[in-house]
Design a protein around this motif. Structure first.
Motif, PDB file in Angstrom:
ATOM      1  N   GLU A 176       1.020  -1.241   0.046  1.00 30.01           N
ATOM      2  CA  GLU A 176       0.012   0.019   0.227  1.00 30.01           C
ATOM      3  C   GLU A 176       0.886   1.138  -0.005  1.00 30.01           C
ATOM      4  OE1 GLU A 176      -3.868  -1.633   2.425  1.00 30.01           O
ATOM      5  OE2 GLU A 176      -2.019  -0.720   3.335  1.00 30.01           O
ATOM      6  N   LEU A 177       2.178   1.227   0.774  1.00 27.91           N
ATOM      7  CA  LEU A 177       2.997   2.417   0.879  1.00 27.91           C
ATOM      8  C   LEU A 177       3.717   2.746  -0.665  1.00 27.91           C
ATOM      9  CD1 LEU A 177       3.700   4.057   2.843  1.00 27.91           C
ATOM     10  CD2 LEU A 177       5.682   3.101   3.451  1.00 27.91           C
ATOM     11  N   ASN A 178       3.962   1.798  -1.488  1.00 31.52           N
ATOM     12  CA  ASN A 178       4.642   1.722  -2.605  1.00 31.52           C
ATOM     13  C   ASN A 178       3.243   2.439  -3.554  1.00 31.52           C
ATOM     14  OD1 ASN A 178       7.098   0.817  -1.991  1.00 31.52           O
ATOM     15  ND2 ASN A 178       6.724  -1.286  -2.290  1.00 31.52           N
ATOM     16  N   GLN A 179       2.205   1.941  -3.569  1.00 31.90           N
ATOM     17  CA  GLN A 179       1.082   2.224  -4.348  1.00 31.90           C
ATOM     18  C   GLN A 179       1.045   3.890  -4.107  1.00 31.90           C
ATOM     19  OE1 GLN A 179      -2.127   0.070  -3.414  1.00 31.90           O
ATOM     20  NE2 GLN A 179      -1.630  -1.777  -4.789  1.00 31.90           N
ATOM     21  N   ALA A 180       0.976   4.205  -2.762  1.00 30.66           N
ATOM     22  CA  ALA A 180       0.776   5.646  -2.319  1.00 30.66           C
ATOM     23  C   ALA A 180       1.735   6.284  -2.907  1.00 30.66           C
ATOM     24  CB  ALA A 180       0.338   5.683  -1.037  1.00 30.66           C
ATOM     25  N   ARG A 181       2.961   5.846  -2.755  1.00 29.31           N
ATOM     26  CA  ARG A 181       4.226   6.786  -2.892  1.00 29.31           C
ATOM     27  C   ARG A 181       4.191   7.093  -4.669  1.00 29.31           C
ATOM     28  NH1 ARG A 181       7.712   3.796  -1.027  1.00 29.31           N
ATOM     29  NH2 ARG A 181       8.312   4.870   0.903  1.00 29.31           N
ATOM     30  N   GLY A 182       3.889   6.277  -5.495  1.00 25.86           N
ATOM     31  CA  GLY A 182       3.881   6.317  -6.799  1.00 25.86           C
ATOM     32  C   GLY A 182       2.815   7.197  -7.103  1.00 25.86           C
ATOM     33  N   LEU A 183       1.340   7.184  -6.586  1.00 20.22           N
ATOM     34  CA  LEU A 183       0.380   8.191  -7.020  1.00 20.22           C
ATOM     35  C   LEU A 183       0.688   9.780  -6.339  1.00 20.22           C
ATOM     36  CD1 LEU A 183      -2.464   8.778  -7.737  1.00 20.22           C
ATOM     37  CD2 LEU A 183      -3.224   8.251  -5.675  1.00 20.22           C
ATOM     38  N   LEU A 187       1.011  13.199  -8.405  1.00 17.68           N
ATOM     39  CA  LEU A 187       0.144  14.329  -8.124  1.00 17.68           C
ATOM     40  C   LEU A 187       1.020  15.490  -7.732  1.00 17.68           C
ATOM     41  CD1 LEU A 187      -2.862  12.232  -6.623  1.00 17.68           C
ATOM     42  CD2 LEU A 187      -2.722  13.213  -9.098  1.00 17.68           C
ATOM     43  N   LEU A 188       1.910  15.295  -7.008  1.00 17.46           N
ATOM     44  CA  LEU A 188       2.786  16.550  -6.662  1.00 17.46           C
ATOM     45  C   LEU A 188       3.149  17.162  -7.733  1.00 17.46           C
ATOM     46  CD1 LEU A 188       4.925  14.874  -3.619  1.00 17.46           C
ATOM     47  CD2 LEU A 188       3.251  16.731  -3.592  1.00 17.46           C
ATOM     48  N   PHE A 189       3.680  16.303  -8.908  1.00 13.02           N
ATOM     49  CA  PHE A 189       3.929  17.003 -10.175  1.00 13.02           C
ATOM     50  C   PHE A 189       2.921  18.060 -10.656  1.00 13.02           C
ATOM     51  CE2 PHE A 189       7.988  14.451 -10.222  1.00 13.02           C
ATOM     52  CZ  PHE A 189       8.957  15.552 -10.767  1.00 13.02           C
ATOM     53  N   PHE A 268      -6.414   2.292 -13.402  1.00 10.56           N
ATOM     54  CA  PHE A 268      -5.730   2.361 -11.946  1.00 10.56           C
ATOM     55  C   PHE A 268      -5.184   0.952 -11.735  1.00 10.56           C
ATOM     56  CE2 PHE A 268      -9.043   5.723 -12.616  1.00 10.56           C
ATOM     57  CZ  PHE A 268      -8.353   6.866 -11.926  1.00 10.56           C
ATOM     58  N   GLU A 269      -5.948   0.064 -12.084  1.00 12.57           N
ATOM     59  CA  GLU A 269      -5.618  -1.386 -11.660  1.00 12.57           C
ATOM     60  C   GLU A 269      -3.755  -1.686 -12.321  1.00 12.57           C
ATOM     61  OE1 GLU A 269      -6.510  -3.178  -9.432  1.00 12.57           O
ATOM     62  OE2 GLU A 269      -8.509  -2.556  -9.085  1.00 12.57           O
ATOM     63  N   PHE A 270      -3.811  -1.342 -13.623  1.00 11.69           N
ATOM     64  CA  PHE A 270      -2.588  -1.279 -14.358  1.00 11.69           C
ATOM     65  C   PHE A 270      -1.406  -0.882 -13.599  1.00 11.69           C
ATOM     66  CE2 PHE A 270       0.488  -0.062 -17.697  1.00 11.69           C
ATOM     67  CZ  PHE A 270       1.009  -1.532 -18.046  1.00 11.69           C
ATOM     68  N   PHE A 271      -1.788   0.380 -12.948  1.00 10.96           N
ATOM     69  CA  PHE A 271      -0.691   1.198 -12.307  1.00 10.96           C
ATOM     70  C   PHE A 271      -0.616   0.790 -11.087  1.00 10.96           C
ATOM     71  CE2 PHE A 271      -1.095   3.875 -16.275  1.00 10.96           C
ATOM     72  CZ  PHE A 271       0.124   4.193 -16.595  1.00 10.96           C
ATOM     73  N   GLY A 272      -1.210  -0.185 -10.424  1.00 13.72           N
ATOM     74  CA  GLY A 272      -1.183  -0.455  -9.243  1.00 13.72           C
ATOM     75  C   GLY A 272      -1.596   0.262  -8.226  1.00 13.72           C
ATOM     76  N   VAL A 273      -2.711   1.002  -8.417  1.00 13.59           N
ATOM     77  CA  VAL A 273      -3.191   2.313  -7.633  1.00 13.59           C
ATOM     78  C   VAL A 273      -4.875   1.910  -7.283  1.00 13.59           C
ATOM     79  CG1 VAL A 273      -1.432   3.816  -7.924  1.00 13.59           C
ATOM     80  CG2 VAL A 273      -3.685   3.988  -9.280  1.00 13.59           C
ATOM     81  N   VAL A 360      -0.832  12.793   4.121  1.00 13.42           N
ATOM     82  CA  VAL A 360      -2.065  12.074   4.064  1.00 13.42           C
ATOM     83  C   VAL A 360      -2.060  10.807   3.052  1.00 13.42           C
ATOM     84  CG1 VAL A 360      -4.610  12.133   3.372  1.00 13.42           C
ATOM     85  CG2 VAL A 360      -3.394  14.060   4.537  1.00 13.42           C
ATOM     86  N   GLY A 361      -1.342  11.099   1.865  1.00 17.00           N
ATOM     87  CA  GLY A 361      -1.388   9.687   0.806  1.00 17.00           C
ATOM     88  C   GLY A 361      -0.517   8.483   1.415  1.00 17.00           C
ATOM     89  N   MET A 362       0.466   8.968   2.175  1.00 20.95           N
ATOM     90  CA  MET A 362       1.251   7.958   2.792  1.00 20.95           C
ATOM     91  C   MET A 362       1.312   7.352   4.064  1.00 20.95           C
ATOM     92  SD  MET A 362       4.949   8.917   0.617  1.00 20.95           S
ATOM     93  CE  MET A 362       5.493   7.377   1.191  1.00 20.95           C
ATOM     94  N   LEU A 363       0.605   8.255   5.025  1.00 17.68           N
ATOM     95  CA  LEU A 363       0.539   7.868   6.399  1.00 17.68           C
ATOM     96  C   LEU A 363      -0.798   7.971   6.749  1.00 17.68           C
ATOM     97  CD1 LEU A 363       3.489   9.946   7.735  1.00 17.68           C
ATOM     98  CD2 LEU A 363       3.638   7.747   7.188  1.00 17.68           C
ATOM     99  N   ASN A 364      -1.358   7.514   7.979  1.00 23.05           N
ATOM    100  CA  ASN A 364      -2.522   7.700   8.489  1.00 23.05           C
ATOM    101  C   ASN A 364      -2.533   8.722   9.564  1.00 23.05           C
ATOM    102  OD1 ASN A 364      -4.111   5.274   7.348  1.00 23.05           O
ATOM    103  ND2 ASN A 364      -2.589   3.986   8.499  1.00 23.05           N
ATOM    104  N   VAL A 365      -2.654   9.982   8.997  1.00 21.53           N
ATOM    105  CA  VAL A 365      -2.564  11.271   9.690  1.00 21.53           C
ATOM    106  C   VAL A 365      -3.703  11.375  10.368  1.00 21.53           C
ATOM    107  CG1 VAL A 365      -1.955  13.603   9.459  1.00 21.53           C
ATOM    108  CG2 VAL A 365      -1.106  11.993   8.029  1.00 21.53           C
TER     109      VAL A 365
END
Length: 418
Positions: A176-183, A187-189, A268-273, A360-365
């Protein structure tokens, strides 16, 4: 309200119909189509031509082992040709008949080494393939000298089982962390480039109207805050239109190029998110809009301080540096989102749109931290709007060379004298 809608729609339609907007949209659309079809484009130009590498084996024992290694990879386009004359082979390499020349030798332990010669060393793919094959041959010879069986060799090279387990119940798994990191990275860009592009567009729009002296008429017919936010919301509507168009083009192009990806959510499934919570996407939209309004308000009153378009970039440089700083901090935070520095900067309003979204995307804040960050952002936008409206009212009436933030004081003085 009627005047506000007129300003908003005039800003939106005038920019939507402008040649610069249409051309930039079309060019970016072509880039998106090109990127999403990159594999098809590569396949057209990449004909997978066979690579021929000449081999000189002084001992006559290594080349057969290399050919055995090559036979285990039927998809390889590499061919080996054993030769005896090194000078003649070098000439053929220079002439293009061979792609490279591999000169093999053995050390005192009977283990192979090689020298690879090519006309140029730009073909890293072929060189890497030859090096990997030679390394595999060396490994096999070394293990056989140690008297290891095939089962022992296989056991030796079997990767270890190394699992990472988070003890907190609410913590995300490694997947889940790898998926979130990629997304989050993507989105940051999007947030970074969108804020820079559209905030600069607002500043330029204000400067253009001011340089044409139309601003004096507009300000007399509508309040400065109404005019400023009419511009901001008009450009916001324009940005959403443009981004929605690009997303639809990219999604449609990807869907046609991915087998079995035509159903909803397939890309979304293809990119693992596909397993990411909907809240992550909702927060992406929330922080994108808040970041836009924050920097757009900032850009609007900075744009009101200049009289010429040429001065825009210099005037908005502090704003640009803030965006760049926030982006660089968020890039650092991708590898360590729990860092104390990242936590602190996620509450600084000019950095929060990117950094709090990263957390928020990578942690449970905790929800209170998210609410506090959003509250600080909203309050900053409101304060900036009030202050910006005062600067805007006086700034649009200032003419002459404007090159520093000291002009804000002059603009406020003009506002008081009106």
């Amino acid at each position: 309200m009627n005047k506000f809608l007129i300003i908003l729609m005039h800003t939106y339609m005038s920019k939507l119909k402008s040649k610069s907007f249409i051309i930039s949209t079309l060019i970016t659309t072509l880039l998106i189509v090109g990127v999403t079809n990159i594999q098809s484009i590569i396949d057209v130009f990449d004909k997978q031509e066979d690579k021929i590498v000449a081999v000189i084996d002084e001992e006559g024992t290594i080349a057969p082992l290399l050919e055995q290694q090559l036979a285990t990879n039927p998809n390889s386009n590499l061919n080996l040709e054993v030769v005896s004359e090194e000078s003649e082979a070098e000439s053929k390499v220079t002439e293009g008949e061979y792609d490279g020349l591999l000169v093999l030798s053995t050390d005192q332990n009977g283990l192979p080494s090689g020298v690879y010669k090519a006309a140029s060393i730009t073909d890293s793919e072929t060189m890497t393939q030859v090096e990997v094959m030679l390394q595999q041959v060396k490994n096999e010879l070394a293990t056989s000298q140690l008297g290891l069986s095939q089962e022992e060799i296989a056991q030796l090279y079997t990767p270890i089982n190394f699992d990472v387990v988070a003890l907190e119940e609410s913590a995300k798994s490694a997947e889940e962390l790898n998926q979130a990191r990629g997304l989050v990275y993507v989105l940051l860009f999007v947030i970074y480039f969108s804020v820079i592009l559209y905030a600069s567009m607002i500043a330029t729009e204000v400067a253009v109207e001011k340089s044409s002296r139309v601003m004096e008429i507009l300000i007399s017919s509508a309040s400065p805050i109404m005019h400023m936010f009419g511009k901001i919301l008009g450009i916001a509507l324009l940005s959403l239109t443009q981004l929605a168009f690009w997303i639809l083009v990219g999604y449609s192009s990807l869907s046609r190029n991915l087998d079995g990806m035509t159903e909803a959510g397939g890309v979304f499934e293809f990119f693992g998110v596909g397993d990411l919570p909907v809240a992550t996407f909702v927060y992406a939209i929330v922080f994108f809009l808040l970041g836009y309004f924050l920097y757009a308000t900032f850009a609007a009153f900075l744009g009101s301080l200049v009289s010429r378009i040429e001065e825009i970039q210099q005037m908005i440089m502090p704003m640009t540096l803030l965006i760049v700083a926030g982006f660089m901090i968020s890039m650092f935070g991708l590898g360590n989102p729990d860092n104390s520095f990242i936590q602190v900067t996620s509450f600084i309003p000019f950095f929060a749109p990117m950094i709090m979204f990263l957390r928020v995307g990578m942690l449970n804040v905790p929800i209170w931290e998210i609410s506090l960050s959003i509250g600080i952002l909203v309050a900053t936008i409101m304060l900036l709007a009030i202050f910006g409206a005062k600067v805007y009212r006086g700034g649009v009436l200032m003419y002459g060379k404007s090159s520093s933030l000291k002009d804000i004081k002059k603009a406020l003085q003009l506002t008081k004298n009106k």
